[in-house]
Design a protein around this motif. Sequence first.
Motif, PDB file in Angstrom:
ATOM      1  N   VAL A   1       4.390  12.702 -19.514  1.00 39.30           N
ATOM      2  CA  VAL A   1       5.340  11.946 -18.683  1.00 39.30           C
ATOM      3  C   VAL A   1       4.639  11.361 -17.467  1.00 39.30           C
ATOM      4  CG1 VAL A   1       7.311  12.232 -17.128  1.00 39.30           C
ATOM      5  CG2 VAL A   1       7.401  13.168 -19.441  1.00 39.30           C
ATOM      6  N   TRP A   2       3.776  12.165 -16.834  1.00 38.62           N
ATOM      7  CA  TRP A   2       3.040  11.700 -15.649  1.00 38.62           C
ATOM      8  C   TRP A   2       2.191  10.480 -15.978  1.00 38.62           C
ATOM      9  CZ3 TRP A   2      -2.113  11.423 -13.951  1.00 38.62           C
ATOM     10  CH2 TRP A   2      -2.295  11.335 -12.567  1.00 38.62           C
ATOM     11  N   LEU A   3       1.461  10.535 -17.080  1.00 39.93           N
ATOM     12  CA  LEU A   3       0.595   9.421 -17.462  1.00 39.93           C
ATOM     13  C   LEU A   3       1.398   8.187 -17.874  1.00 39.93           C
ATOM     14  CD1 LEU A   3      -2.110  11.335 -19.540  1.00 39.93           C
ATOM     15  CD2 LEU A   3      -2.431  10.275 -17.299  1.00 39.93           C
ATOM     16  N   LEU A   4       2.465   8.408 -18.673  1.00 40.59           N
ATOM     17  CA  LEU A   4       3.262   7.281 -19.154  1.00 40.59           C
ATOM     18  C   LEU A   4       3.987   6.561 -18.024  1.00 40.59           C
ATOM     19  CD1 LEU A   4       4.844   8.643 -22.474  1.00 40.59           C
ATOM     20  CD2 LEU A   4       2.989   6.988 -22.207  1.00 40.59           C
ATOM     21  N   TYR A   5       4.286   7.272 -16.953  1.00 43.41           N
ATOM     22  CA  TYR A   5       4.932   6.630 -15.796  1.00 43.41           C
ATOM     23  C   TYR A   5       3.897   5.999 -14.872  1.00 43.41           C
ATOM     24  CZ  TYR A   5       7.157   6.039 -11.265  1.00 43.41           C
ATOM     25  OH  TYR A   5       7.601   5.520 -10.065  1.00 43.41           O
ATOM     26  N   LEU A   6       2.894   6.779 -14.482  1.00 43.82           N
ATOM     27  CA  LEU A   6       1.990   6.346 -13.425  1.00 43.82           C
ATOM     28  C   LEU A   6       1.155   5.129 -13.810  1.00 43.82           C
ATOM     29  CD1 LEU A   6       0.752   6.889 -10.635  1.00 43.82           C
ATOM     30  CD2 LEU A   6      -0.946   8.329 -11.770  1.00 43.82           C
ATOM     31  N   ILE A   7       0.518   5.152 -14.967  1.00 46.33           N
ATOM     32  CA  ILE A   7      -0.436   4.087 -15.308  1.00 46.33           C
ATOM     33  C   ILE A   7       0.237   2.708 -15.416  1.00 46.33           C
ATOM     34  CG2 ILE A   7      -2.056   3.268 -17.059  1.00 46.33           C
ATOM     35  CD1 ILE A   7      -2.800   6.187 -17.581  1.00 46.33           C
ATOM     36  N   PRO A   8       1.285   2.548 -16.253  1.00 48.47           N
ATOM     37  CA  PRO A   8       1.877   1.211 -16.329  1.00 48.47           C
ATOM     38  C   PRO A   8       2.612   0.793 -15.058  1.00 48.47           C
ATOM     39  CG  PRO A   8       3.127   2.768 -17.660  1.00 48.47           C
ATOM     40  CD  PRO A   8       1.897   3.479 -17.207  1.00 48.47           C
ATOM     41  N   THR A   9       3.272   1.743 -14.378  1.00 52.68           N
ATOM     42  CA  THR A   9       4.031   1.398 -13.170  1.00 52.68           C
ATOM     43  C   THR A   9       3.104   0.957 -12.054  1.00 52.68           C
ATOM     44  OG1 THR A   9       5.727   3.018 -13.755  1.00 52.68           O
ATOM     45  CG2 THR A   9       5.728   2.218 -11.502  1.00 52.68           C
ATOM     46  N   LEU A  10       2.020   1.700 -11.845  1.00 56.28           N
ATOM     47  CA  LEU A  10       1.080   1.345 -10.782  1.00 56.28           C
ATOM     48  C   LEU A  10       0.355   0.042 -11.106  1.00 56.28           C
ATOM     49  CD1 LEU A  10       0.203   2.551  -8.092  1.00 56.28           C
ATOM     50  CD2 LEU A  10      -1.683   3.682  -9.269  1.00 56.28           C
ATOM     51  N   ALA A  11       0.010  -0.147 -12.364  1.00 56.82           N
ATOM     52  CA  ALA A  11      -0.666  -1.392 -12.752  1.00 56.82           C
ATOM     53  C   ALA A  11       0.239  -2.597 -12.534  1.00 56.82           C
ATOM     54  CB  ALA A  11      -1.095  -1.306 -14.218  1.00 56.82           C
ATOM     55  N   LEU A  12       1.513  -2.469 -12.918  1.00 60.15           N
ATOM     56  CA  LEU A  12       2.454  -3.575 -12.731  1.00 60.15           C
ATOM     57  C   LEU A  12       2.732  -3.822 -11.260  1.00 60.15           C
ATOM     58  CD1 LEU A  12       4.382  -5.635 -13.996  1.00 60.15           C
ATOM     59  CD2 LEU A  12       6.119  -3.837 -14.101  1.00 60.15           C
ATOM     60  N   PHE A  13       2.857  -2.746 -10.491  1.00 59.32           N
ATOM     61  CA  PHE A  13       3.171  -2.892  -9.070  1.00 59.32           C
ATOM     62  C   PHE A  13       2.039  -3.568  -8.303  1.00 59.32           C
ATOM     63  CE2 PHE A  13       3.166  -1.284  -4.689  1.00 59.32           C
ATOM     64  CZ  PHE A  13       4.430  -1.696  -4.283  1.00 59.32           C
ATOM     65  N   LEU A  14       0.800  -3.204  -8.609  1.00 62.38           N
ATOM     66  CA  LEU A  14      -0.344  -3.764  -7.885  1.00 62.38           C
ATOM     67  C   LEU A  14      -0.792  -5.112  -8.431  1.00 62.38           C
ATOM     68  CD1 LEU A  14      -2.500  -0.536  -7.388  1.00 62.38           C
ATOM     69  CD2 LEU A  14      -0.955  -1.643  -5.760  1.00 62.38           C
ATOM     70  N   SER A  15      -0.257  -5.495  -9.584  1.00 70.62           N
ATOM     71  CA  SER A  15      -0.620  -6.794 -10.140  1.00 70.62           C
ATOM     72  C   SER A  15       0.032  -7.912  -9.340  1.00 70.62           C
ATOM     73  CB  SER A  15      -0.164  -6.877 -11.602  1.00 70.62           C
ATOM     74  OG  SER A  15      -0.307  -8.198 -12.089  1.00 70.62           O
ATOM     75  N   PRO A  16      -0.713  -8.987  -9.029  1.00 72.21           N
ATOM     76  CA  PRO A  16      -0.114 -10.112  -8.290  1.00 72.21           C
ATOM     77  C   PRO A  16       0.829 -10.941  -9.136  1.00 72.21           C
ATOM     78  CG  PRO A  16      -2.374 -10.636  -8.901  1.00 72.21           C
ATOM     79  CD  PRO A  16      -2.151  -9.196  -9.300  1.00 72.21           C
TER      80      PRO A  16
ATOM     81  N   TRP B   1       0.814  -1.212   0.000  1.00 79.84           N
ATOM     82  CA  TRP B   1       0.000   0.000   0.000  1.00 79.84           C
ATOM     83  C   TRP B   1       0.852   1.269   0.000  1.00 79.84           C
ATOM     84  CZ3 TRP B   1      -4.886   0.391  -1.272  1.00 79.84           C
ATOM     85  CH2 TRP B   1      -5.712  -0.735  -1.168  1.00 79.84           C
ATOM     86  N   THR B   2       1.856   1.310   0.852  1.00 82.28           N
ATOM     87  CA  THR B   2       2.701   2.507   0.878  1.00 82.28           C
ATOM     88  C   THR B   2       3.521   2.621  -0.400  1.00 82.28           C
ATOM     89  OG1 THR B   2       4.444   1.318   2.093  1.00 82.28           O
ATOM     90  CG2 THR B   2       2.851   2.583   3.390  1.00 82.28           C
ATOM     91  N   GLY B   3       3.913   1.482  -0.966  1.00 84.13           N
ATOM     92  CA  GLY B   3       4.645   1.520  -2.230  1.00 84.13           C
ATOM     93  C   GLY B   3       3.783   2.075  -3.347  1.00 84.13           C
ATOM     94  N   GLY B   4       2.498   1.677  -3.376  1.00 87.66           N
ATOM     95  CA  GLY B   4       1.588   2.215  -4.384  1.00 87.66           C
ATOM     96  C   GLY B   4       1.410   3.718  -4.252  1.00 87.66           C
ATOM     97  N   MET B   5       1.268   4.195  -3.010  1.00 89.47           N
ATOM     98  CA  MET B   5       1.144   5.641  -2.797  1.00 89.47           C
ATOM     99  C   MET B   5       2.428   6.363  -3.171  1.00 89.47           C
ATOM    100  SD  MET B   5      -1.159   6.069   0.666  1.00 89.47           S
ATOM    101  CE  MET B   5      -0.246   4.900   1.686  1.00 89.47           C
ATOM    102  N   LEU B   6       3.561   5.701  -2.921  1.00 87.11           N
ATOM    103  CA  LEU B   6       4.843   6.316  -3.255  1.00 87.11           C
ATOM    104  C   LEU B   6       5.021   6.421  -4.770  1.00 87.11           C
ATOM    105  CD1 LEU B   6       7.017   7.427  -1.420  1.00 87.11           C
ATOM    106  CD2 LEU B   6       8.313   5.322  -1.727  1.00 87.11           C
ATOM    107  N   VAL B   7       4.468   5.479  -5.523  1.00 85.22           N
ATOM    108  CA  VAL B   7       4.510   5.564  -6.988  1.00 85.22           C
ATOM    109  C   VAL B   7       3.754   6.806  -7.464  1.00 85.22           C
ATOM    110  CG1 VAL B   7       3.672   4.472  -9.113  1.00 85.22           C
ATOM    111  CG2 VAL B   7       4.866   3.106  -7.405  1.00 85.22           C
ATOM    112  N   VAL B   8       2.608   7.108  -6.816  1.00 86.88           N
ATOM    113  CA  VAL B   8       1.842   8.314  -7.171  1.00 86.88           C
ATOM    114  C   VAL B   8       2.666   9.559  -6.884  1.00 86.88           C
ATOM    115  CG1 VAL B   8      -0.238   9.652  -6.680  1.00 86.88           C
ATOM    116  CG2 VAL B   8      -0.355   7.150  -6.761  1.00 86.88           C
ATOM    117  N   VAL B   9       3.329   9.587  -5.720  1.00 86.39           N
ATOM    118  CA  VAL B   9       4.197  10.722  -5.380  1.00 86.39           C
ATOM    119  C   VAL B   9       5.339  10.829  -6.387  1.00 86.39           C
ATOM    120  CG1 VAL B   9       5.780  11.657  -3.651  1.00 86.39           C
ATOM    121  CG2 VAL B   9       3.620  10.621  -2.929  1.00 86.39           C
ATOM    122  N   ALA B  10       5.932   9.683  -6.730  1.00 80.27           N
ATOM    123  CA  ALA B  10       7.050   9.686  -7.671  1.00 80.27           C
ATOM    124  C   ALA B  10       6.640  10.212  -9.036  1.00 80.27           C
ATOM    125  CB  ALA B  10       7.626   8.269  -7.804  1.00 80.27           C
ATOM    126  N   ALA B  11       5.402   9.935  -9.456  1.00 80.44           N
ATOM    127  CA  ALA B  11       4.918  10.445 -10.742  1.00 80.44           C
ATOM    128  C   ALA B  11       4.930  11.965 -10.751  1.00 80.44           C
ATOM    129  CB  ALA B  11       3.513   9.916 -11.030  1.00 80.44           C
TER     130      ALA B  11
END
Length: 280
Positions: free
Chosen positions: A249-264, A182-192
């Motif tokens: 840049v924000w969209l190209l980073y956030l969408i695939p990174t968050l999807a991959l990170f939250l995927s099991p 959960w914190t990693g997912g939120m950190l990805v949003v901050v990183a974007a």
Amino acid sequence: MFSNYLIGLREGLEASLVVCILIAYLVKTDRRDALKPIWTGIGVAVALALGFGSALEFGSQELTFQAQEALGGSLSILAVALVTWMVFWMRRTARHLKSELHGRLDAALAMGTGALVATAFLAVGREGLETALFVWASVHAASDGTPRPLLGVGLGLLTAILLGWLFYRGALRIDLARFFTWTGGMLVVVAAGVLAYGFHDLQEADFLPGLNDKAFDISGTIPPDSWYGTLLKGVFNFQPDPTVLQVVVWLLYLIPTLALFLSPAGFGQRRTATTPAGDS
């Protein structure tokens, strides 16, 4: 301020867990004689991280405006790359971090004092340097002329130290895998947001074009100096008038990174890891 608090908490807790695991293992195996070199390595790592952060802050002040923006943009991109790698690495290794550190410590104990110092230094130093770089980049992006970003980081680090102590004492149990997810997912949003701001810095330094090509401008609806504008900037690094490049840049980073990170997929079966550090 919340985003900076999250960074301090997330990064600080990783370092706190590493310290707790090392100390608890030595105490439980009756190797208290090895505690001094471990603390020495930890102290050197903390000093290095503080020195690195100070060098970034005070060194950049001597540069011209364009050089400051170029440095800030480049380091923001580097910080996002390191933090992205770190959150994926911790997501994979959270469940067996303890056994990995125990193996390194056993090898260091067999080699002597110098190896113990080096083990603690490397284990904590990597976290410290990553934290210093990302904190600097995030504070630089969210700076509003007040000490609130630094205050948020400081509170996050203090919370992490308290949680680490509670882990060590066995007073706190937490699902570490879920926490870091959960914190990693939120950190990805901050990183974007930090990444988009870094590209904006490079545009201001004339390294990249498109500084005047605005994707939209809602400054009239969300004034940057309003309380809600300040809140959005502090939490998400929101900018009411971003350039087209920033949004892309924000969209190209956030969408695939968050999807991959939250995927099991790729992370194996989920399992509850609730053993307190003191039981290591």
